[in-house]
Scaffold this motif. Structure first.
Motif, PDB file in Angstrom:
ATOM      1  N   LYS A  84       0.861  -1.182   0.000  1.00  5.43           N
ATOM      2  CA  LYS A  84       0.000   0.000   0.000  1.00  5.43           C
ATOM      3  C   LYS A  84       0.896   1.229   0.000  1.00  5.43           C
ATOM      4  O   LYS A  84       1.918   1.259   0.683  1.00  5.43           O
ATOM      5  CB  LYS A  84      -0.902   0.024   1.231  1.00  5.43           C
ATOM      6  CG  LYS A  84      -1.992  -1.009   1.190  1.00  5.43           C
ATOM      7  CD  LYS A  84      -2.943  -0.819   2.355  1.00  5.43           C
ATOM      8  CE  LYS A  84      -4.106  -1.784   2.252  1.00  5.43           C
ATOM      9  NZ  LYS A  84      -5.084  -1.546   3.322  1.00  5.43           N
ATOM     10  N   ASP A  85       0.503   2.237  -0.774  1.00  4.48           N
ATOM     11  CA  ASP A  85       1.248   3.489  -0.719  1.00  4.48           C
ATOM     12  C   ASP A  85       0.815   4.275   0.512  1.00  4.48           C
ATOM     13  O   ASP A  85       0.009   3.796   1.315  1.00  4.48           O
ATOM     14  CB  ASP A  85       1.126   4.280  -2.032  1.00  4.48           C
ATOM     15  CG  ASP A  85      -0.185   5.028  -2.201  1.00  4.48           C
ATOM     16  OD1 ASP A  85      -1.080   4.946  -1.327  1.00  4.48           O
ATOM     17  OD2 ASP A  85      -0.320   5.715  -3.231  1.00  4.48           O
ATOM     18  N   ASN A  86       1.315   5.469   0.679  1.00  5.66           N
ATOM     19  CA  ASN A  86       1.022   6.261   1.878  1.00  5.66           C
ATOM     20  C   ASN A  86      -0.448   6.660   1.975  1.00  5.66           C
ATOM     21  O   ASN A  86      -0.916   7.033   3.045  1.00  5.66           O
ATOM     22  CB  ASN A  86       1.904   7.510   1.929  1.00  5.66           C
ATOM     23  CG  ASN A  86       1.634   8.440   0.773  1.00  5.66           C
ATOM     24  OD1 ASN A  86       1.788   8.072  -0.394  1.00  5.66           O
ATOM     25  ND2 ASN A  86       1.232   9.656   1.071  1.00  5.66           N
ATOM     26  N   ASN A  87      -1.208   6.577   0.884  1.00  7.88           N
ATOM     27  CA  ASN A  87      -2.642   6.897   0.891  1.00  7.88           C
ATOM     28  C   ASN A  87      -3.521   5.679   1.115  1.00  7.88           C
ATOM     29  O   ASN A  87      -4.703   5.804   1.340  1.00  7.88           O
ATOM     30  CB  ASN A  87      -3.037   7.522  -0.450  1.00  7.88           C
ATOM     31  CG  ASN A  87      -2.287   8.790  -0.729  1.00  7.88           C
ATOM     32  OD1 ASN A  87      -2.526   9.799  -0.117  1.00  7.88           O
ATOM     33  ND2 ASN A  87      -1.342   8.723  -1.659  1.00  7.88           N
ATOM     34  N   GLY A  88      -2.937   4.492   0.981  1.00  2.00           N
ATOM     35  CA  GLY A  88      -3.707   3.255   1.070  1.00  2.00           C
ATOM     36  C   GLY A  88      -4.016   2.643  -0.292  1.00  2.00           C
ATOM     37  O   GLY A  88      -4.652   1.598  -0.364  1.00  2.00           O
ATOM     38  N   TYR A  89      -3.570   3.268  -1.392  1.00  2.00           N
ATOM     39  CA  TYR A  89      -3.737   2.657  -2.705  1.00  2.00           C
ATOM     40  C   TYR A  89      -2.912   1.386  -2.770  1.00  2.00           C
ATOM     41  O   TYR A  89      -1.770   1.342  -2.302  1.00  2.00           O
ATOM     42  CB  TYR A  89      -3.281   3.604  -3.810  1.00  2.00           C
ATOM     43  CG  TYR A  89      -4.147   4.826  -3.989  1.00  2.00           C
ATOM     44  CD1 TYR A  89      -5.479   4.717  -4.392  1.00  2.00           C
ATOM     45  CD2 TYR A  89      -3.639   6.096  -3.775  1.00  2.00           C
ATOM     46  CE1 TYR A  89      -6.271   5.839  -4.574  1.00  2.00           C
ATOM     47  CE2 TYR A  89      -4.423   7.231  -3.947  1.00  2.00           C
ATOM     48  CZ  TYR A  89      -5.734   7.097  -4.347  1.00  2.00           C
ATOM     49  OH  TYR A  89      -6.507   8.211  -4.517  1.00  2.00           O
ATOM     50  N   ILE A  90      -3.468   0.333  -3.379  1.00  2.00           N
ATOM     51  CA  ILE A  90      -2.777  -0.937  -3.495  1.00  2.00           C
ATOM     52  C   ILE A  90      -1.960  -0.955  -4.783  1.00  2.00           C
ATOM     53  O   ILE A  90      -2.478  -0.699  -5.865  1.00  2.00           O
ATOM     54  CB  ILE A  90      -3.778  -2.117  -3.485  1.00  2.00           C
ATOM     55  CG1 ILE A  90      -4.551  -2.116  -2.170  1.00  2.00           C
ATOM     56  CG2 ILE A  90      -3.049  -3.448  -3.706  1.00  2.00           C
ATOM     57  CD1 ILE A  90      -5.738  -3.071  -2.173  1.00  2.00           C
ATOM     58  N   LEU A  91      -0.682  -1.280  -4.630  1.00  2.77           N
ATOM     59  CA  LEU A  91       0.231  -1.409  -5.759  1.00  2.77           C
ATOM     60  C   LEU A  91       0.700  -2.861  -5.803  1.00  2.77           C
ATOM     61  O   LEU A  91       1.320  -3.346  -4.859  1.00  2.77           O
ATOM     62  CB  LEU A  91       1.442  -0.490  -5.597  1.00  2.77           C
ATOM     63  CG  LEU A  91       1.147   0.990  -5.332  1.00  2.77           C
ATOM     64  CD1 LEU A  91       2.435   1.733  -5.058  1.00  2.77           C
ATOM     65  CD2 LEU A  91       0.403   1.597  -6.504  1.00  2.77           C
ATOM     66  N   GLN A  92       0.379  -3.567  -6.896  1.00  3.13           N
ATOM     67  CA  GLN A  92       0.825  -4.927  -7.071  1.00  3.13           C
ATOM     68  C   GLN A  92       2.015  -4.917  -8.026  1.00  3.13           C
ATOM     69  O   GLN A  92       2.037  -4.159  -8.984  1.00  3.13           O
ATOM     70  CB  GLN A  92      -0.279  -5.785  -7.679  1.00  3.13           C
ATOM     71  CG  GLN A  92      -1.460  -6.009  -6.756  1.00  3.13           C
ATOM     72  CD  GLN A  92      -2.557  -6.783  -7.454  1.00  3.13           C
ATOM     73  OE1 GLN A  92      -3.447  -6.173  -8.017  1.00  3.13           O
ATOM     74  NE2 GLN A  92      -2.461  -8.102  -7.441  1.00  3.13           N
ATOM     75  N   PHE A  93       2.969  -5.783  -7.739  1.00  2.00           N
ATOM     76  CA  PHE A  93       4.151  -5.931  -8.585  1.00  2.00           C
ATOM     77  C   PHE A  93       4.261  -7.396  -8.969  1.00  2.00           C
ATOM     78  O   PHE A  93       4.157  -8.270  -8.101  1.00  2.00           O
ATOM     79  CB  PHE A  93       5.413  -5.503  -7.847  1.00  2.00           C
ATOM     80  CG  PHE A  93       5.396  -4.047  -7.453  1.00  2.00           C
ATOM     81  CD1 PHE A  93       5.864  -3.081  -8.320  1.00  2.00           C
ATOM     82  CD2 PHE A  93       4.900  -3.660  -6.215  1.00  2.00           C
ATOM     83  CE1 PHE A  93       5.840  -1.738  -7.956  1.00  2.00           C
ATOM     84  CE2 PHE A  93       4.876  -2.320  -5.841  1.00  2.00           C
ATOM     85  CZ  PHE A  93       5.346  -1.363  -6.715  1.00  2.00           C
ATOM     86  N   GLY A  94       4.460  -7.685 -10.243  1.00  2.00           N
ATOM     87  CA  GLY A  94       4.520  -9.065 -10.688  1.00  2.00           C
ATOM     88  C   GLY A  94       5.525  -9.315 -11.781  1.00  2.00           C
ATOM     89  O   GLY A  94       5.898  -8.415 -12.527  1.00  2.00           O
ATOM     90  N   GLN A  95       5.935 -10.573 -11.861  1.00  2.95           N
ATOM     91  CA  GLN A  95       6.848 -11.033 -12.911  1.00  2.95           C
ATOM     92  C   GLN A  95       6.403 -12.390 -13.373  1.00  2.95           C
ATOM     93  O   GLN A  95       6.035 -13.232 -12.590  1.00  2.95           O
ATOM     94  CB  GLN A  95       8.278 -11.109 -12.383  1.00  2.95           C
ATOM     95  CG  GLN A  95       9.271 -11.596 -13.405  1.00  2.95           C
ATOM     96  CD  GLN A  95      10.692 -11.642 -12.859  1.00  2.95           C
ATOM     97  OE1 GLN A  95      10.960 -11.239 -11.745  1.00  2.95           O
ATOM     98  NE2 GLN A  95      11.605 -12.133 -13.656  1.00  2.95           N
TER      99      GLN A  95
END
Length: 117
Positions: free
Chosen positions: A106-117
């Motif tokens: 989660k970023d500082n606002n609570g937005y979810i950031l997914q990272f994938g490979q």
């Protein structure tokens, strides 16, 4: 006609902290910024995100998003090691049955950031 790019605009009441999170923690570069408008364009490699304070005609109580931003990377394990102790983990790194190795923060606002490979 063809679509050329997608650049999400994330609204935030914490403009300075959000620019700092994306640049300091995730390594984005602030390409353009207008403090009077409370707007910035951030990029890292082929990924672009804009952040902005909400305008007067945009009702805003807090950051809210019913999905996530999914960012593909070519070295998921290195990125996981860089972020796992310095960010809020939404779910830890794992191998999924659909062939992706990924994690989410989660970023500082609570937005979810997914990272994938």
């Amino acid at each position: 006609m063809k679509f050329k790019a997608l650049r999400p605009m994330l609204w935030t009441a914490e403009f300075e902290q959000t620019v700092n999170f994306y640049t300091s923690v995730l390594g984005f570069i602030c390409g353009e910024r207008n403090d009077e408008w409370g707007w910035a364009s951030l990029h890292r490699d082929d990924v672009e995100i804009m952040v902005a304070r909400p305008t007067a005609h945009s009702p805003f109580e807090k950051a809210a998003f019913t999905g996530s931003l999914y960012i593909n990377t070519d070295d998921i394990d290195t990125l996981w090691e860089q972020l796992r102790h310095t960010t809020t983990i939404f779910y830890p790194i794992d191998n999924f049955e659909y062939g992706m190795r990924e994690f989410a923060i989660k970023d500082n606002n609570g937005y979810i950031l997914q990272f994938g490979q």
